[in-house]
Design a protein around this motif. Structure first.
Motif, PDB file in Angstrom:
ATOM      1  N   MET A 185      64.826  71.907  82.868  1.00  0.00           N
ATOM      2  CA  MET A 185      63.358  71.853  82.907  1.00  0.00           C
ATOM      3  C   MET A 185      62.775  72.303  81.568  1.00  0.00           C
ATOM      4  SD  MET A 185      60.721  70.978  84.544  1.00  0.00           S
ATOM      5  CE  MET A 185      61.241  70.756  86.207  1.00  0.00           C
ATOM      6  N   ASP A 186      63.344  73.342  80.982  1.00  0.00           N
ATOM      7  CA  ASP A 186      62.868  73.797  79.674  1.00  0.00           C
ATOM      8  C   ASP A 186      63.042  72.704  78.616  1.00  0.00           C
ATOM      9  OD1 ASP A 186      62.139  76.250  80.696  1.00  0.00           O
ATOM     10  OD2 ASP A 186      63.924  77.301  79.963  1.00  0.00           O
ATOM     11  N   ASP A 187      64.196  72.020  78.634  1.00  0.00           N
ATOM     12  CA  ASP A 187      64.432  70.947  77.675  1.00  0.00           C
ATOM     13  C   ASP A 187      63.445  69.797  77.862  1.00  0.00           C
ATOM     14  OD1 ASP A 187      66.533  72.332  76.555  1.00  0.00           O
ATOM     15  OD2 ASP A 187      68.085  71.250  77.671  1.00  0.00           O
ATOM     16  N   VAL A 188      63.219  69.409  79.115  1.00  0.00           N
ATOM     17  CA  VAL A 188      62.289  68.321  79.390  1.00  0.00           C
ATOM     18  C   VAL A 188      60.883  68.696  78.945  1.00  0.00           C
ATOM     19  CG1 VAL A 188      61.154  67.052  81.257  1.00  0.00           C
ATOM     20  CG2 VAL A 188      63.627  67.285  81.254  1.00  0.00           C
ATOM     21  N   LEU A 189      60.443  69.904  79.283  1.00  0.00           N
ATOM     22  CA  LEU A 189      59.102  70.337  78.895  1.00  0.00           C
ATOM     23  C   LEU A 189      58.959  70.413  77.379  1.00  0.00           C
ATOM     24  CD1 LEU A 189      58.394  73.091  81.564  1.00  0.00           C
ATOM     25  CD2 LEU A 189      57.397  70.809  81.429  1.00  0.00           C
ATOM     26  N   ARG A 190      60.010  70.861  76.712  1.00  0.00           N
ATOM     27  CA  ARG A 190      59.960  70.964  75.257  1.00  0.00           C
ATOM     28  C   ARG A 190      59.815  69.584  74.624  1.00  0.00           C
ATOM     29  NH1 ARG A 190      64.479  73.626  74.763  1.00  0.00           N
ATOM     30  NH2 ARG A 190      63.501  75.557  75.356  1.00  0.00           N
ATOM     31  N   THR A 191      60.633  68.613  75.041  1.00  0.00           N
ATOM     32  CA  THR A 191      60.578  67.287  74.427  1.00  0.00           C
ATOM     33  C   THR A 191      59.314  66.542  74.841  1.00  0.00           C
ATOM     34  OG1 THR A 191      61.906  66.348  76.219  1.00  0.00           O
ATOM     35  CG2 THR A 191      63.081  67.070  74.252  1.00  0.00           C
ATOM     36  N   GLN A 192      58.963  66.593  76.112  1.00  0.00           N
ATOM     37  CA  GLN A 192      57.766  65.884  76.569  1.00  0.00           C
ATOM     38  C   GLN A 192      56.505  66.531  76.002  1.00  0.00           C
ATOM     39  OE1 GLN A 192      57.764  62.965  78.077  1.00  0.00           O
ATOM     40  NE2 GLN A 192      59.995  63.045  78.016  1.00  0.00           N
ATOM     41  N   GLY A 193      56.514  67.848  75.850  1.00  0.00           N
ATOM     42  CA  GLY A 193      55.364  68.534  75.251  1.00  0.00           C
ATOM     43  C   GLY A 193      55.156  68.106  73.816  1.00  0.00           C
TER      44      GLY A 193
END
Length: 127
Positions: free
Chosen positions: A54-62
């Protein structure tokens, strides 16, 4: 599970305990079993992996979202046309009067308002 679901399950468990009049020993047994499952190594590992993903997804999508917002802002700023920017750039020169030079007024009580009736204090709209 979300916190609301955990609270619902806890309430359901408490209701079942009261309705069935479980003995104290049985209740402590159920609590121990639930704690054992919640603290098991596989659940802890799954929670850690899910958090990392979730942290990786939020980082890239953010980052993608910020880039898209910046691009949209650039597009909107450039859509104003060169004439609008020229007028804005020349507004501070001597002899030029910016449009709507007087957009505020002060009433008899000393309250400063903008043209829409909003109260202005220290250059900020407060009401």
């Amino acid at each position: 599970m979300s916190e609301g679901k955990w609270l619902f399950l806890a309430g359901l468990g408490a209701g079942a305990a009261l309705a069935l009049r479980m003995s104290e020993k049985q209740i402590s047994s159920v609590k121990g079993f639930a704690a054992k499952i919640a603290n098991s190594e596989s659940i802890t590992d799954a929670r850690r992996v899910a958090t990392e993903k979730m942290d990786d997804v939020l980082r890239t999508q953010g980052a993608k979202l910020i880039d898209k917002l910046a691009e949209n802002l650039k597009t909107q700023l450039n859509a104003g046309g060169s004439a609008a920017w020229a007028g804005f750039a020349n507004a501070g020169k001597t002899g030029d009067t910016p449009p709507d030079a007087s957009t505020t007024s002060t009433d008899k009580d000393g309250v400063t308002r903008d043209k829409d009736g909003h109260i202005i204090i220290d250059g900020k709209i407060v009401a």
